[in-house]
Enzyme design. Structure first.
Site, short mmCIF file in Angstrom:
data_model
loop_
_atom_site.label_atom_id
_atom_site.label_comp_id
_atom_site.label_asym_id
_atom_site.label_seq_id
_atom_site.Cartn_x
_atom_site.Cartn_y
_atom_site.Cartn_z
N LYS A 185 15.70 83.96 87.54
CA LYS A 185 15.22 85.02 86.87
C LYS A 185 14.70 85.95 87.50
O LYS A 185 14.10 85.48 88.33
CB LYS A 185 14.32 83.91 85.54
N GLU A 260 7.65 78.59 98.05
CA GLU A 260 7.58 79.82 98.63
C GLU A 260 6.56 80.58 98.77
O GLU A 260 6.66 81.72 97.82
CB GLU A 260 8.59 79.95 99.44
N CYS A 294 7.62 88.32 103.09
CA CYS A 294 6.89 86.85 103.09
C CYS A 294 6.04 86.86 104.30
O CYS A 294 5.28 86.10 104.77
CB CYS A 294 7.10 85.74 102.01
N GLU A 394 -3.32 88.15 102.09
CA GLU A 394 -1.54 88.54 102.20
C GLU A 394 -1.60 90.15 101.85
O GLU A 394 -2.11 90.30 100.11
CB GLU A 394 -0.49 87.74 101.90
#
Length: 492
Positions: A185, A260, A294, A394
Site C-alpha cells: 500500500k 520503522e 527518517c 521530528e
C-alpha cells in the site's frame, strides 16, 4: 516528453489507472479516485484509484493463493526473477525517476539514486535467496537436530511518501526472496512507482498474485490491510502515532511487525574532525530530500571549541543552496504537501516564540523561477536545550537544530538525550573516539566520517521510539522468515 513539457502541465503518459492485483491493473471495487500533486508546482498532475476494504480483500486473497506456489518455487529460480527485475528497473530508470520526482518532489538526481538503489536491492536479494540456511544442533549421540527458515506467508507493506520506490524495494525484494507473497500500500501522496514496480516484476517473470499493490488512503486501504486475518506480517514505515495504531490493530490477529518510526538523529562533530568533510556531511544529512528523511541528521551536536567557525561556514554554505522544481535538479526541492509545509512552519514559528535564534532560513517560500510550489527555506537554529521541541520532535523538513557539547562525553550524553534512536553520525579523526562513541550512542545504525554510509548490505532499523525490527542486509531477509527447529531420534 521533455521536462519542459511536464513543467508546462502536459499529462504524463502511461501512468497506471487502477490497482495491481493478480498480475494486472484492475479497476477499484468502487468508482473513486484521487489526485496526485506535483509539489514543485503545487498542482495535480495525475489521478489514481482510491481503494476500499473490498480491494484489499481481493489483493490478500490473490496473495494467499499465489503464496502456496511461490513458497515452493526453488530459491535459485526466485533469485533469477529478482535479478531480471533489477535489470528492468535499471532499464526504466529515467522514467521511474521522473515519476518519483513528480510524485514526491525530490530533485531528479536524488530520484535517480533512489531508483538505482531499488535495483540494487533486488540484485542483492536475488543473490541471497538461495543462501538462506539454518543450523545443526549438538544433540547427544543418536539424535539429529537442525533448523530451517521458512517464509512467513503474506506480507503487507505500508510505504511512506518520502522514499516511495526505495522503501518499497527494500521490503518487497527480501520478502519475495524468502518466498513470501506481497500486498503493498503506497502512500496516497506517492502511488505511482509502486504500481510501475509491480508491473516490472511481472515482466521479469514473477507469477501473478505474488506482488499486489492497492492504492488509496490510510483509512480506506491501510487500516483494512493491517487488520486482515490473511496477512501474516506488516512492514510499516511512518510516524510514531500511526505506528502505535498499526501495532494495536495487528494485535487482534497476532500479526508480526517490522516498524520503522522515524528519528531525530544527531550528527556529532568533535574538535579534531576533518572540517570540510564534516561540513559536507552535515549539509547532506539534513538537506537531502528537503530534510524529509527518517534518518536525517537533524541535530548538530558540536564541541564548543569548533562551534563558532564551523557554524559560520555552515551558514554560508546553506545560503548558497539552490532551490526549485525537482525536474530542474536543484540542490533543494520542495516538501511533499501543503499540509506538511504548514507543519514544518509551525515547528519553526513555535521555536521563535520560545526565543530560539534562527541563524538562517526559517520561512515558507516558493520556486524562485515560477513562484509556485511548497518550499521551506533551509534553516539552522542556534543552540537549544535537550528538552526543547526542536530537539525531541521530528520536524521532517530542512531544519537543523544545534546543540553545543563541552567534550566528547557530553556529546554522547546529548546524542542519547532524545526519545528516538534511529541513526547517528560521528565526525572525528580519532578512531578510538569514534569506536567508543559508536558503542555508547543508542541508535540502530552509526555512521562514522560519512553520513548515509553503507547501502543495502547494512541492516537498518531503530531503537527506542524509532521502532523495532531490521530491514536491509541479511537481517532484512530473515525478517520475512519464521524459524523451524527439528529434533529427530535416529537410533532404532
Amino acid at each position: 516528453m521533455t521536462v519542459e513539457d511536464i513543467l508546462a502541465g502536459k499529462a504524463v503518459p502511461a501512468l497506471p489507472k487502477g490497482h495491481f492485483i493478480d498480475g494486472e491493473v484492475v479497476a477499484g471495487f468502487e468508482a473513486s479516485s484521487m489526485e496526485s500533486f506535483d509539489p514543485g508546482r503545487a498542482e495535480a498532475f495525475a489521478s489514481f484509484t482510491n481503494g476500499s476494504a473490498e480491494d484489499v480483500g481481493r489483493a490478500v486473497a490473490s496473495a494467499r493463493t499465489a503464496f502456496e506456489t511461490w513458497r515452493k518455487t526453488p530459491a535459485a529460480e526466485r533469485g533469477a526473477i529478482l535479478q531480471a527485475a533489477a535489470g528492468l528497473i535499471r532499464g526504466n530508470a529515467e522514467r521511474l525517476a521522473v515519476v518519483e520526482c513528480l510524485d514526491c518532489g525530490k530533485p531528479l538526481n536524488e530520484a535517480l539514486a533512489d531508483v538505482r538503489g531499488a535495483a540494487r536491492s533486488f540484485e542483492y536479494y536475488a543473490g541471497a535467496s538461495d543462501k538462506l540456511q539454518g543450523d545443526t544442533f549438538p544433540l547427544p549421540h543418536g539424535y539429529l537436530g537442525y533448523s530451517l527458515y521458512e517464509p512467513i506467508g503474506v506480507t503487507a507493506h505500508i510505504i511512506p511518501w518520502n522514499f516511495p520506490i526505495s522503501t518499497a524495494a527494500r521490503g518487497i525484494a527480501p520478502a519475495l526472496a524468502a518466498g513470501c507473497s506481497v500486498v503493498a500500500k503506497p502512500a496516497e501522496q506517492t502511488p505511482f512507482t509502486a504500481l510501475l514496480l509491480a508491473e516490472l516484476l511481472v515482466e521479469a517473470g514473477l507469477p501473478p498474485g505474488v506482488c499486489n499493490v492497492v492504492t488509496g488512503t490510510g483509512m480506506d486501504v491501510g487500516a483494512p490491510l493491517v487488520t486482515q486475518s490473511g496477512v501474516d506480517q506488516v512492514t510499516f514505515t511512518g510516524s510514531v502515532e500511526t505506528g502505535k495504531h498499526v501495532m494495536r490493530s495487528a494485535a487482534d490477529n497476532v500479526t508480526r511487525l517490522v516498524l520503522e518510526l522515524g528519528g531525530k538523529s544527531p550528527v556529532v562533530v568533535l574538535d579534531d574532525c576533518d572540517e570540510e568533510r564534516a561540513l559536507d556531511g552535515v549539509l547532506g544529512a539534513i538537506f537531502e530530500n528537503a530534510g524529509q528523511v527518517c534518518s536525517a541528521g537533524s541535530r548538530l551536536v558540536i564541541e564548543r571549541g569548533i562551534h563558532d567557525r564551523f557554524v559560520e561556514k555552515l551558514i554560508g554554505r546553506t545560503k548558497t543552496l539552490t532551490m526549485g522544481h525537482g525536474l530542474r535538479d536543484p540542490q533543494l526541492g520542495p516538501v511533499n504537501s501543503a499540509a506538511h509545509l504548514e507543519r514544518i512552519a509551525g515547528f519553526v514559528d513555535r521555536a521563535r516564540e520560545r526565543g530560539a535564534e534562527i541563524l538562517t532560513g526559517g520561512s515558507v517560500t516558493v520556486d524562485p523561477e515560477t513562484g509556485k510550489g511548497w518550499f521551506f527555506e533551509p534553516t539552522i537554529v542556534a543552540d537549544r536545550p535537550s528538552h526543547d521541541e526542536l530537539v525531541q520532535e521530528e520536524v521532517f523538513g530542512p531544519v537543523l537544530t544545534i546543540q553545543i557539547a563541552e567534550d566528547a562525553e557530553d556529546a554522547v550524553a546529548l546524542a542519547n538525550d532524545c526519545q528516538y534512536g534511529l541513526v547517528a553520525g560521528i565526525y572525528t579523526s580519532n578512531i578510538s573516539s569514534a569506536l567508543e562513541m559508536a558503542r555508547d550512542v543508542d541508535a540502530g545504525q552509526i555512521y562514522v566520517n560519512e553520513y548515509f554510509a553503507g547501502g543495502i548490505e547494512v541492516p537498518f532499523g531503530g531503537n527506542k521510539r524509532s521502532g523495532f525490527g531490521r530491514e536491509k542486509g541479511l537481517e532484512g531477509l530473515r525478517s520475512y522468515c519464521k524459524l523451524k527447529s527439528v529434533a529427530v531420534r535416529v537410533e532404532s
